[in-house]
Design a protein around this motif. Structure first.
Motif, short mmCIF file in Angstrom:
data_model
loop_
_atom_site.label_atom_id
_atom_site.label_comp_id
_atom_site.label_asym_id
_atom_site.label_seq_id
_atom_site.Cartn_x
_atom_site.Cartn_y
_atom_site.Cartn_z
N GLN A 19 -3.09 -9.36 2.15
CA GLN A 19 -2.11 -10.92 3.01
C GLN A 19 -3.33 -11.51 2.78
O GLN A 19 -3.20 -12.54 2.55
N ARG A 20 -4.33 -11.17 4.20
CA ARG A 20 -5.49 -11.77 4.09
C ARG A 20 -6.46 -12.58 2.89
O ARG A 20 -6.18 -13.45 2.88
N GLU A 64 -4.88 -15.33 1.27
CA GLU A 64 -5.12 -16.70 1.83
C GLU A 64 -6.00 -16.86 1.75
O GLU A 64 -6.61 -17.86 1.75
N GLU A 78 -6.47 -18.64 -1.94
CA GLU A 78 -6.32 -19.86 -1.84
C GLU A 78 -7.09 -20.97 -1.41
O GLU A 78 -7.15 -22.20 -2.02
N ASP A 100 -13.53 -17.27 3.36
CA ASP A 100 -13.21 -18.61 4.34
C ASP A 100 -14.41 -19.30 4.14
O ASP A 100 -14.62 -20.11 4.20
#
Length: 144
Positions: free
Chosen positions: A13-14, A17, A20, A79
């Motif tokens: 999931q990270r 994230e 995206e 990120d």
């Protein structure tokens, strides 16, 4: 200080994230519809067909990841809150040290194109369509 680390299924999931957030920060040519088209493909297919490596910060939080397959960088995402800190460079250098010598990059993502060129990759070709048949031109780069 970031360090290379393995990934577990709990990290999936990270990764999505980060994917995206990075896409929204750098792939300005994509529409919301495009992002929603690619998101389940990343989550359910693309992450499973590459060798993944990530960088984690001191708290163990993933700050970026790279996926390779058959000597090619298939994905590299950082990120956006951590852009400009050498995370992409460290991940790419690791992949190159492991034998990665090619990458495809969206022509409409000048930050990524410039990054790979600075890292010593050179353009070998160009395709009008991306791997999904969408009209997003792809540059094929190699590391001589």
């Amino acid at each position: 200080m970031e360090h290379l680390a393995a990934l577990s299924p709990a990290d999936r999931q990270r990764l999505v994230e980060i994917w995206e957030a990075a896409v929204r920060a750098t792939h300005h040519f994509l529409t919301e519809e495009d992002i929603q088209f690619f998101k389940p493909l990343v989550r359910d297919t693309y992450l499973d067909v590459v060798r993944l490596t990530c960088l984690r910060d001191d708290e163990g939080r993933i700050s970026g990841f790279i996926g390779t397959a058959d000597g090619k960088v298939e994905m590299l995402f950082v990120d956006p809150a951590r852009h400009g800190r050498g995370i992409g460079r460290a991940l790419l250098e690791h992949a190159v040290a492991q034998g990665a010598r090619a990458v495809d990059v969206n022509e409409q993502n000048p930050q990524a194109v410039g990054f790979y060129l600075r890292m010593g990759f050179v353009q070998q070709g160009r395709s009008e369509l991306d791997g999904s048949g969408k009209p997003f031109p792809i540059l094929h780069l190699i590391k001589p």
